[in-house]
Design a protein around this motif. Structure first.
Motif, mmCIF file in Angstrom:
data_model
loop_
_atom_site.group_PDB
_atom_site.id
_atom_site.type_symbol
_atom_site.label_atom_id
_atom_site.label_comp_id
_atom_site.label_asym_id
_atom_site.label_seq_id
_atom_site.Cartn_x
_atom_site.Cartn_y
_atom_site.Cartn_z
ATOM 1 N N TRP A 350 -0.417 -7.091 6.900
ATOM 2 C CA TRP A 350 -0.303 -7.528 5.514
ATOM 3 C C TRP A 350 -0.984 -7.468 4.671
ATOM 4 C CZ3 TRP A 350 5.019 -6.132 4.686
ATOM 5 C CH2 TRP A 350 5.679 -6.914 6.016
ATOM 6 N N MET A 353 -1.552 -3.975 2.935
ATOM 7 C CA MET A 353 -0.389 -3.935 1.881
ATOM 8 C C MET A 353 -1.116 -4.444 0.498
ATOM 9 S SD MET A 353 1.086 -2.074 3.643
ATOM 10 C CE MET A 353 2.835 -1.106 2.030
ATOM 11 N N SER A 354 -1.360 -5.771 0.824
ATOM 12 C CA SER A 354 -1.085 -6.374 -0.298
ATOM 13 C C SER A 354 -2.944 -5.368 -1.387
ATOM 14 C CB SER A 354 -2.101 -7.920 0.024
ATOM 15 O OG SER A 354 -2.417 -8.503 -1.026
ATOM 16 N N TYR A 374 5.369 2.044 -1.251
ATOM 17 C CA TYR A 374 5.054 0.738 -0.518
ATOM 18 C C TYR A 374 6.348 -0.534 -0.155
ATOM 19 C CZ TYR A 374 0.424 2.123 -1.861
ATOM 20 O OH TYR A 374 -0.779 2.195 -2.050
ATOM 21 N N SER A 375 7.011 -0.307 -0.579
ATOM 22 C CA SER A 375 8.069 -1.864 -0.533
ATOM 23 C C SER A 375 8.887 -0.695 0.375
ATOM 24 C CB SER A 375 8.924 -1.851 -2.119
ATOM 25 O OG SER A 375 8.655 -1.993 -2.650
ATOM 26 N N GLU A 378 6.585 -1.800 3.854
ATOM 27 C CA GLU A 378 7.049 -3.391 3.809
ATOM 28 C C GLU A 378 8.405 -3.842 4.453
ATOM 29 O OE1 GLU A 378 3.812 -4.394 1.081
ATOM 30 O OE2 GLU A 378 6.259 -4.338 0.070
ATOM 31 N N SER A 382 8.804 -5.413 8.343
ATOM 32 C CA SER A 382 9.429 -6.758 8.526
ATOM 33 C C SER A 382 10.615 -6.109 9.247
ATOM 34 C CB SER A 382 10.195 -6.665 6.980
ATOM 35 O OG SER A 382 9.804 -6.865 6.129
#
Length: 448
Positions: A350, A353-354, A374-375, A378, A382
């Motif tokens: 995470w 990714m940030s 990126y979404s 993620e 999740s």
């Protein structure tokens, strides 16, 4: 803000001041707590200044006080209304060791004399128990003008405590202030004194800047910051003549930091992520710059700085991991995401990714947006995590003992088979079920 009376003080501050006043002593709330109240902010620390000597303070506290590390400077810590309050005797200082600590301290001076030794006008205000403001050096006016200004001669203030140079930049970053011109000139002229300040204090101030407004701090005061981070100096004027970028390396770095979450690890990683670009820059036949391999150089530069600033091994390892992988591609599919979760773990994933999002937002974003990509990554991550899908050896349905029980010898080969089983599960080539995995394990052991 123009009022010269603050709101109600914290009960702990009032109780401490009233305890001292009842014994015939002067007592005032001072420093950052007064500044914060003037600005409508919640104070973090309660500091009281008094004409009572340290021994007298301790006697008044009747065992509820204790010496602090600063007792030779007149400071006693007490507990009032369940909160820690720092009580310091009015003092003057003479001579400074290593541009940081006073060589001698004299008690018995007035409140105004005590305030005159402080760093900035906004920190040289006091208040009595009723919240009446005492402001002999114009701190309120400077707060209204949004200025960081030294009390008295700025060169003298900085030579007394060189850390104040970084504190000026940090306050400007945190509060959205500018540094008053004479104070800024003195800070730049005296920045070499920062070489005498401990690495731990340098780290703490830089980190606070990064967590506040890194663009303002880095762009407006890069000469000061680069004096303590000289390895980053090459990026200050380094261009990025590439359609993916709008800014030079330095401005891109500052903007990327600002887009990271307010997490120290992520922001330090963003500070270092492109440090290696000047050393990796090449230009093709069309005049376009490329920076192949800059990640490895960035890691080397970061490692040098992290070591000098005495980061913990845990902090440094995570920062270096993020810098190393910030430009790597994470496939937006289930096996790809599972492999990255397996490789670096959930927390680092995470954070990475940030950093990748922040890096993209600081590029030529309108032409190369990656939000959807990126979404998707993620969302898959999740789902993997919430579904407890297998991404680590500990989640495999077989253990080393299970493999030993079917005749696979203990040793390097055992670890290799476990790793191959994990890869098969991640890629969907095997089910994370004991019987299926043992069957694959036998075949792998025989082929190996």
């Amino acid at each position: 803000m123009a009022n010269t009376k603050l709101g109600r003080l914290a009960p702990s501050a009032i109780l401490a001041m009233e305890t001292l006043a009842a014994a015939g002593f002067e007592a005032y709330l001072v420093g950052g707590a007064v500044r914060d109240m003037v600005m409508g902010r919640q104070p973090n620390d309660i500091d009281i200044a008094t004409n009572a000597l340290p021994g007298q303070v301790e006697n008044l506290l009747k065992g509820n006080g204790r010496h602090s590390a600063g007792i030779k400077y007149g400071t006693v810590l007490g507990i009032f209304n369940g909160e820690e309050v720092q009580i310091t005797t009015f003092r003057s200082e003479e001579g400074y060791e290593a541009y940081r600590r006073p060589l001698s301290v004299a008690f018995g001076v007035s409140l105004e004399d005590d305030l005159s030794r402080r760093d900035f006008t906004m920190n040289a205000m006091a208040a009595d128990t009723k919240g009446a403001l005492i402001d002999p050096f114009g701190g309120l006016k400077d707060i209204e003008a949004r200025l960081v200004r030294c009390v008295g001669d700025p060169s003298k203030r900085f030579s007394e405590d060189a850390l104040r140079i970084l504190r000026a930049v940090r306050f400007a970053s945190q509060l959205g202030f500018s540094i008053e011109p004479e104070t800024l000139e003195a800070a730049n002229c005296n920045k070499g004194l920062l070489a005498h300040i401990s690495s731990e204090r340098i780290k703490a101030e830089i980190e606070k800047m990064l967590l506040a407004d890194p663009v303002k701090a880095l762009i407006n005061h890069n000469q000061i910051i680069m004096s303590v981070l000289p390895e980053l100096l090459p990026i200050v004027d380094a261009p990025q003549n590439n359609p993916h970028h709008l800014y030079g390396v330095f401005e891109h770095t500052a903007v990327a930091i600002s887009h990271c979450r307010a997490c120290p690890i992520e922001r330090w990683a963003a500070l270092f992520h492109d440090a290696g670009k000047p050393g990796a820059a090449t230009v093709d036949e069309e005049g376009i710059q490329h920076f192949e391999g800059h990640e490895a150089i960035s890691v080397e530069i970061a490692q040098t700085i992290l070591s000098r600033l005495k980061f913990s091994n845990k902090e440094a390892s995570r920062i270096l991991l993020l810098v190393k992988h910030h430009d790597d591609t994470i496939p937006p599919n289930l096996p790809g995401v599972k492999r990255w979760l397996s490789k670096i773990g959930q927390e680092a994933f995470w954070q990475l990714m940030s950093l990748k999002r922040a890096d993209n937002l600081a590029q030529n974003y309108s032409c190369f947006p990656r939000d959807d990509e990126y979404s998707a990554i993620e969302q898959i991550a999740s789902q993997v995590i919430s579904g407890s899908e297998c991404t680590t050896l500990s989640q495999l349905s077989v253990s080393g003992n299970d493999l030993i029980n079917i005749g696979i010898n203990q040793g390097p080969g055992l670890g290799k088979v476990l790793g191959e089983l994990l890869s098969m599960v991640i890629d969907g080539d095997a089910q994370n079920e004991k019987e299926d995995l043992l069957r694959h394990a036998s075949r792998l052991a025989n082929s190996n």
